[in-house]
Scaffold this motif. Structure first.
Motif, mmCIF file in Angstrom:
data_model
loop_
_atom_site.group_PDB
_atom_site.id
_atom_site.type_symbol
_atom_site.label_atom_id
_atom_site.label_comp_id
_atom_site.label_asym_id
_atom_site.label_seq_id
_atom_site.Cartn_x
_atom_site.Cartn_y
_atom_site.Cartn_z
ATOM 1 N N THR A 59 -3.358 10.889 0.972
ATOM 2 C CA THR A 59 -2.906 10.124 2.122
ATOM 3 C C THR A 59 -2.924 8.628 1.830
ATOM 4 O O THR A 59 -3.547 8.172 0.877
ATOM 5 C CB THR A 59 -3.810 10.408 3.332
ATOM 6 O OG1 THR A 59 -5.133 9.983 3.016
ATOM 7 C CG2 THR A 59 -3.821 11.881 3.667
ATOM 8 N N VAL A 60 -2.241 7.890 2.669
ATOM 9 C CA VAL A 60 -2.217 6.438 2.509
ATOM 10 C C VAL A 60 -3.610 5.854 2.724
ATOM 11 O O VAL A 60 -3.993 4.887 2.060
ATOM 12 C CB VAL A 60 -1.205 5.822 3.494
ATOM 13 C CG1 VAL A 60 -1.228 4.313 3.412
ATOM 14 C CG2 VAL A 60 0.187 6.341 3.208
ATOM 15 N N VAL A 99 0.827 -1.197 0.000
ATOM 16 C CA VAL A 99 0.000 0.000 0.000
ATOM 17 C C VAL A 99 0.867 1.254 0.000
ATOM 18 O O VAL A 99 0.615 2.208 -0.748
ATOM 19 C CB VAL A 99 -0.940 0.003 1.225
ATOM 20 C CG1 VAL A 99 -1.759 1.271 1.269
ATOM 21 C CG2 VAL A 99 -1.850 -1.219 1.184
ATOM 22 N N ASN A 100 1.900 1.254 0.807
ATOM 23 C CA ASN A 100 2.788 2.410 0.858
ATOM 24 C C ASN A 100 3.442 2.681 -0.484
ATOM 25 O O ASN A 100 3.509 3.834 -0.929
ATOM 26 C CB ASN A 100 3.883 2.186 1.909
ATOM 27 C CG ASN A 100 3.526 2.863 3.210
ATOM 28 O OD1 ASN A 100 2.832 3.876 3.219
ATOM 29 N ND2 ASN A 100 3.988 2.292 4.311
ATOM 30 N N SER A 154 -5.626 3.253 0.438
ATOM 31 C CA SER A 154 -6.125 2.009 1.019
ATOM 32 C C SER A 154 -7.592 1.793 0.652
ATOM 33 O O SER A 154 -8.013 0.681 0.331
ATOM 34 C CB SER A 154 -5.962 2.044 2.532
ATOM 35 O OG SER A 154 -6.372 0.820 3.117
ATOM 36 N N ALA A 214 0.921 4.143 -2.759
ATOM 37 C CA ALA A 214 0.481 5.487 -2.393
ATOM 38 C C ALA A 214 1.543 6.541 -2.671
ATOM 39 O O ALA A 214 1.225 7.725 -2.838
ATOM 40 C CB ALA A 214 0.092 5.523 -0.920
#
Lengths: 132, 132
Positions: free
Chosen positions: B48-49, B38-39, B53, B42
């Motif tokens: 934002t993360v 996810v990071n 998500s 992103a």
DNA sequence: CGGTTATTCAACCGACAGGTTGAGGAGGAG
DNA sequence: CTCCTCCTCAACCTGTCGGTTGAATAACCG
């Protein structure tokens, strides 16, 4: 209504958004049989004609249908061209995903090379760590 | 796991809706190269993360991606199967539209219309039942 | 001409999508 | 154990979407 520079990216967004609605997909299905007027298209649904007119506008903006003129009527016609755009986009990633699936073991074997971004695209993704 | 497929229609809605967003299409493009966390997904965006998500959740609900587990990380994986569903739907109506286009003269002959194209395609006015 | 049909435009509204912040849980690393 | 990282959940805000009603435009019909 902020459309001045028609990028292909934006067009894809319009097309996918247009087909995200079941009613609009149903309209496309009906138009595959033959052209139809707004009233005819609106008949099967329990919504107003204005609502269907809006839906058709969405399909038209996406390039999926076109409207001609016949007295007061505006026959709606299904345009085949845009489907190719979608198919191309889909096929690209479908093939990539399938290829990665079938070649999984080979890829894992090749991944041991710490050389990002040249011949092995999967390795670039794997070695990514200190990106800002 | 919700294995109860309510209708292929609903799944199509989920898939088209998921791909209607440019960011989500971009995520799919990145995942075609290889799995990512996810990071990592992103990082390129200025959101934002948590937002990413959520996007991944949408893609997951549509069946376009799946998530596994690797320590605290949840690598996202592109699923190839759903693309076939879209391709089938698209091909169906693309072919119909193209076929009607190539058979235009025959249709016009049937319709007893001496005016080609835009003059009076109103012959499709016959009572159309629920198609397909 | 006035009236009817077919369609669109305009203003409005409830619902939802996509973003944010803030907190919380799962799992290494020291 | 404690801290830090990765990720998700929850509440909230806001713009867009799909729908409505009401009025306007366009073209035929009598």
């Amino acid at each position: 209504m902020t459309q001045e520079g028609p990028m292909p990216q934006d067009r894809l967004t319009l097309v996918f958004s247009a087909l995200a609605d079941p009613t609009r997909r149903d309209i496309v299905a009906r138009l595959a049989v033959g052209d139809a007027t707004v009233n005819q298209l609106a008949a099967p649904y329990d919504v107003t004609v204005q609502a269907v007119s809006k839906q058709i506008k969405v399909l038209e903006d996406a390039g999926l249908v076109s409207r001609s003129r016949d007295a007061q009527r505006r026959p709606v016609h299904l345009e085949a061209g845009v489907f190719d755009l979608m198919t191309k986009w889909i096929e690209r990633y479908r093939q990539a995903a399938e290829e990665r699936f079938t070649r999984l073991d080979a890829v894992l074997d090749q991944l041991d090379r710490p050389q990002p971004g040249s011949a092995e695209p999967a390795a670039a993704q794997r070695e990514q760590g200190a990106a800002s």
